[in-house]
Design a protein around this motif. Sequence first.
Motif: not given
Length: 185
Positions: A63-66, A79-80, A92-93, A99-102
């Motif tokens: 569940x994480x995209x890096x 990020x914007x 999350x920078x 990181x994008x936690x789904x």
Amino acid sequence: MANAIIETAKERFAQSHQSLSREYASIRAGRANASLLDRIQVDYYGAPTPLNQLASITVPEARVLLISPFDKSSIKDIERALNASDLGITPANDGSVIRLVIPALTEETRKELAKEVKKVGENAKIAIRNIRRDAMDDAKKQEKAKEITEDELKTLEKDIQKATDDAIKEIDRMTAEKEKELLSV
């Protein structure tokens, strides 16, 4: 000439299926999938640039995209763009990667996404019907121009309808598959 009409229609049906497939891939299903970010455009030095051209996107966990930018100075722009997108996920920078936690989908969210899937599927069916209408019109024009006989027109219309039915069945299958994926916990 009659076969050309059917072949053109079938090609357009296939394009509709591919488009629907891409659309479904971008609907999150509680699991990390790099295609979620395919439609994200980043304002990079004043030009809208697809995110996948600015960074490598990996799935280190379920569940994480890096997101690892090739140019570290573009991390704020990325990020914007992620914050402005319709993903509903806060990035999350940590300075060098994002990181994008789904989040796990709630039952309510699943049902909402299932409705969205149905709506997208219905739009694809409308596109298929429009393609059928165009093919039927082309066939009728040929008949009026005496390029084909009335019997050939009827046969052609049946063939077009059969191809249309097959295309709609495929859309129904794709929609049911995506709904099943969304509603399974």
